[in-house]
Design an enzyme around this catalytic site. Structure first.
Site, mmCIF file in Angstrom:
data_model
loop_
_atom_site.group_PDB
_atom_site.id
_atom_site.type_symbol
_atom_site.label_atom_id
_atom_site.label_comp_id
_atom_site.label_asym_id
_atom_site.label_seq_id
_atom_site.Cartn_x
_atom_site.Cartn_y
_atom_site.Cartn_z
ATOM 1 N N GLN A 123 0.844 -1.191 0.000
ATOM 2 C CA GLN A 123 0.000 0.000 0.000
ATOM 3 C C GLN A 123 0.875 1.234 0.000
ATOM 4 O O GLN A 123 1.706 1.408 0.895
ATOM 5 C CB GLN A 123 -0.891 -0.058 1.246
ATOM 6 C CG GLN A 123 -1.777 1.123 1.444
ATOM 7 C CD GLN A 123 -1.608 1.689 2.852
ATOM 8 O OE1 GLN A 123 -0.506 1.845 3.340
ATOM 9 N NE2 GLN A 123 -2.728 1.982 3.492
ATOM 10 N N SER A 126 1.542 6.925 2.290
ATOM 11 C CA SER A 126 2.290 8.004 2.951
ATOM 12 C C SER A 126 3.356 8.591 2.040
ATOM 13 O O SER A 126 3.886 7.911 1.174
ATOM 14 C CB SER A 126 2.973 7.476 4.206
ATOM 15 O OG SER A 126 2.016 7.043 5.119
ATOM 16 N N SER A 158 5.603 -0.642 3.565
ATOM 17 C CA SER A 158 6.021 -1.952 4.072
ATOM 18 C C SER A 158 6.011 -2.962 2.943
ATOM 19 O O SER A 158 5.051 -3.049 2.178
ATOM 20 C CB SER A 158 5.062 -2.443 5.163
ATOM 21 O OG SER A 158 4.953 -1.482 6.165
ATOM 22 N N GLU A 241 -7.943 -1.150 7.579
ATOM 23 C CA GLU A 241 -6.726 -1.187 8.383
ATOM 24 C C GLU A 241 -7.053 -1.233 9.862
ATOM 25 O O GLU A 241 -6.388 -1.875 10.653
ATOM 26 C CB GLU A 241 -5.875 0.057 8.082
ATOM 27 C CG GLU A 241 -4.582 0.114 8.881
ATOM 28 C CD GLU A 241 -3.640 1.220 8.413
ATOM 29 O OE1 GLU A 241 -4.120 2.238 7.903
ATOM 30 O OE2 GLU A 241 -2.420 1.036 8.545
ATOM 31 N N GLU A 370 -1.561 10.159 18.538
ATOM 32 C CA GLU A 370 -2.321 11.412 18.520
ATOM 33 C C GLU A 370 -3.471 11.353 17.515
ATOM 34 O O GLU A 370 -4.578 11.837 17.780
ATOM 35 C CB GLU A 370 -1.383 12.586 18.186
ATOM 36 C CG GLU A 370 -0.354 12.905 19.280
ATOM 37 C CD GLU A 370 0.773 11.876 19.399
ATOM 38 O OE1 GLU A 370 0.980 11.078 18.446
ATOM 39 O OE2 GLU A 370 1.439 11.857 20.437
#
Lengths: 403, 372
Positions: A123, A126, A158, A241, A370
């Site tokens: 995937q 990012s 990954s 996810e 966060e």
């Protein structure tokens, strides 16, 4: 209230267990294979017997199993020593996204080899400038006939180095507001112009990669959803996810630190006699059991054919910092020797040190602590979103670190 | 896997919540806090009429003979409503003590009255500051009478009977005694506490006649057993209270504007509320397990109860204090309701052994379990 399977679930569990007992590969079968080879061997065996991606439709390589059956299969499989699973992203995120957005023909073509482990998917979301703020990604795709030309860089991918296909979100209209200028594709990772560079982590491993795109061409037929609809498609991936249940059993946990505290000495007494040690262990125990029984509640919902409640969203936010704190505490218990990280010299072959060095990544990957807290606040508690200064303005006019 | 309350139990929850919304809003709590009354007698009467005091008492003693799952549901709702009534003392402690250790005669004498709310019970253990133990008790039985004083005793000023843990007449162990409190030899005074919505007393016994509850010398073991059972029910009250504090904070944060926007949009506030939710959810998970262990008389009860208790203490304290913080200065005023969960959270956490006590019980129970 009970912990028992329904009669149907018990039958299913027994069927799974019997099959696993007969089919989990012995270590002799795996000799000479690397982790990719062992993972592929096990996945193929499951696939051939109809035990791969069991929630998926039969025509895509699954067996139309229910959510609770999927959980039961996972529980039973985890009791065996099976090869590492390198298909999590493909099976958990890419596959479900494809099945929701790709054409029937595409799914018939691509899903069975994904289910069988023959092909591995990754995937590519990012980017250096788009992490927590994922939609701020800048990798461009420009239309050229019935193809798109991709230029830019992805990061934290990954398994990119051993993947055959990838799903990715790209900016197709920099003049549209952030979320509206994105489009979603799947791509052959062997396409010309893709360059993959491993990223060495502080834990010493290199599971992540930087992936560079230079004039990479992808067919418009590999677009998922409409042009400009990429964010919506990406949400399908991200929801999958975060949909996994339970887990978190491995690595440093209450049991391993409890045993360590029984073994190591503080002032000539086992550390477990120390009041501070007992108090800290109690805190971690209640977190772990709280998560476990929250998972049981979710399983109950699945068992009844219902969707689990929002309580399931706390797992990562609790589990990741807990691993870090427990590993740190374990090193303290070891005193000076806590510094040693060595397969022979360290307790548990260095697991506490490995978790100490690996856990910062757990608190970041798949949504930082966060961001997870924001998600709970906004989606579970219903609090309003933070004010966004980039809202509604063209993406190419949004201020960046460089502007 | 069926790790949920049944439809009937959820119906009971709805009824309980509706009833308490109508009969126990925070004005009711405030009235007790501000006034001279020790508890809300009108609310107590209605709670008794609903049969809640009779929930787990066996039918042969005029109870409803329901399970501890039903009582857990009621406990959570009473905690949510911050109900100013002596329910925990009478139901989770005194009634439980008599069910667990009472002779047939004692059960016949007291359980029907407790079920019908004709009397209120309490449990008297503490003798001042610090953690009591079987050996630290100075009150001792002599010829069927008790001398000395107990303080604080939750609901001691309004109770009709007390289960008193005192040093045995002989030996260095403790025993449990049943004492009727309307004797001339019993004196009572209300002691001020951090939560005046739940009254506490000092009870003096000047050769008060007492009868043994359970066997001589087994009082401390009975107390430990009682605490393990009550811990689950207290934890449910605490989880209910945590929810209340979280909801108060949420409602305020949504409506309160600062720097031109609701404070609920700030991450500092969001993360605070998310943490309240996380801690409350963990505690609730542990409470489910506690309720299961209590209702099925499981061998896991000591671990399950301690885990529920520790996490519920932590969740409620956190939610209550951060609720005040979310409200800013207004949360510190007498006028606002933030004080109620803050008071109650600490009261409930010291009532039957505090956080450290239960952390220790938890690890001891795990050690015992692993060694077996």
């Amino acid at each position: 209230m009970d912990f028992n399977d329904t009669p149907e679930e018990a039958t299913f569990r027994q069927e799974v267990r019997s099959w696993l007992e007969a089919n989990v590969p012995a270590s002799s079968e795996l000799e000479g294979l690397d982790y990719i080879g062992t993972a592929k061997l096990w996945q193929k065996r499951k696939y051939d017997a109809g035990w791969a991606c069991i929630r998926w439709p039969k025509e895509h390589g699954g067996r139309n199993a229910t959510a609770i059956e999927n959980v039961i299969f996972g529980q039973e499989e985890s009791k065996f020593d099976t090869p590492d699973n390198i298909f999590g992203i493909g099976h958990g995120m890419c596959g479900p996204t494809m099945m929701a957005w790709a054409t029937d023909e595409q799914n018939k073509e691509y899903m069975p080899s994904l289910a069988s482990g023959e092909k591995i998917w990754c995937q590519l979301f990012s980017e250096p400038a788009g992490g927590s703020d994922l939609a701020a990604l800048r990798t461009r795709a420009e239309k050229d006939g019935d193809e798109w030309v991709i230029n830019g860089q992805k990061i934290w991918t990954s398994g990119a180095h051993y993947s055959d296909y990838g799903v990715l979100v790209l900016r197709t209209d920099p003049t549209a507001p952030k979320h509206q200028g994105l489009t979603y594709f799947f791509i052959d990772m062997k396409s010309p112009g893709i360059e993959i560079k491993p990223i060495k982590q502080i834990s010493g491993g290199a599971n992540f990669n930087e992936v560079y795109f230079t004039d990479v061409r992808v067919s418009d037929a590999q677009r998922l959803g409409a042009v400009g609809q990429g964010w919506q498609v990406a949400l399908t991936t991200l929801m999958n996810e975060r949909a996994s249940i339970g887990g978190g059993g491995g690595g440093v946990n209450f049991d391993s630190v409890f045993k360590l505290a029984q073994k190591v000495m503080i002032d000539d007494e086992p550390a477990i006699r120390d009041k501070t040690v007992r108090s800290k262990l109690a805190d971690w125990y209640v977190q772990e059991s709280g998560l476990k029984f929250t998972g049981y509640r979710s399983m109950t919902a699945l068992s009844k054919g219902e969707i689990p409640g929002p309580e399931n969203s706390i797992g990562k936010l609790v589990g990741a910092p807990k691993q870090q704190d427990m590993a740190s505490f374990a090193l303290d218990l070891l005193d000076a020797s806590g510094a040693i990280w060595d397969k022979e010299l360290s307790e548990e072959a260095g697991m506490f040190q490995a978790t100490y060095m690996g856990s910062p990544g757990l608190r970041i990957a798949g949504g930082t602590d966060e961001i997870m807290a924001n998600i709970i606040a906004e989606r579970v508690l219903g609090l309003p979103q933070d004010i966004r200064v980039d809202k509604g303005i063209p993406f190419n006019e949004v201020p960046t670190s460089n502007s | 896997m069926n790790f949920e309350f049944s439809d009937e139990q959820n119906l009971l929850r709805e009824q309980a919540r509706g009833f308490l919304n109508a009969n126990c809003d925070t004005k009711v709590v405030r009235a007790i806090l501000d006034g001279d009354a020790s508890y809300d007698t009108a609310l107590w009467t209605k709670v008794v009429e609903m049969g809640w005091t009779a929930t787990v008492i066996p039918e042969e003693y005029d109870g409803l003979g329901l399970s501890y799952l039903e009582l857990s549901v009621i406990a959570e709702e009473l905690g949510r409503a911050l109900a100013p009534i002596p329910f925990s003392s009478s139901v989770y402690l005194a009634t439980e003590a008599i069910i667990a250790a009472g002779s047939k005669q004692q059960k016949e004498a007291w359980l029907p009255k407790l079920a019908a709310g004709k009397i209120i019970g309490c449990l008297a253990v503490a003798e001042g500051s610090g953690r009591a133990s079987a050996k630290s008790l100075t009150m001792r039985e002599k010829a069927g009478a008790l001398r000395g004083s107990k303080v604080p005793v939750a609901d001691g000023d309004v109770a009709d009977i007390a289960v008193v843990i005192a040093a045995s007449a002989t030996g260095d162990g403790a025993s449990a005694y049943l004492v009727e409190l309307d004797q001339a030899s019993v004196s009572r005074e209300v002691v001020p506490t951090i939560d005046p919505s739940r009254s506490h007393a000092k009870i003096g016994f000047d050769s008060a006649s007492a009868e043994l509850l359970g066997k001589e010398g087994e009082g401390w073991a009975l107390l430990e057993k009682l605490y393990n059972r009550a811990a689950v029910l207290f934890a449910w009250e605490q989880v209910g209270g945590s929810d209340t504090a979280l909801n108060m904070a949420k409602d305020y944060a949504m409506g309160r504007f600062a720097f031109g926007r609701p404070i609920a949009t700030y991450q500092a506030i969001k993360h605070k509320l998310a943490n309240m939710y996380v801690k409350t959810t963990l505690a609730r998970g542990n409470c489910y397990y506690g309720a299961w262990a209590l209702s099925s008389d499981a061998a896991e009860l000591p671990i399950a109860a301690a885990a529920a208790r520790v996490s519920a203490i932590q969740a409620y304290y956190f939610a209550a204090k951060e609720n005040i913080q979310t409200h800013g200065g207004m949360g510190f005023t007498w006028e606002f309701d933030c004080q109620f969960p803050y008071r109650r959270s600490k009261l409930l956490s010291v009532n039957i052994g505090s956080e450290g006590v239960w952390q220790e019980k938890l690890i001891s129970a795990i050690e015992k379990d692993r060694a077996a």
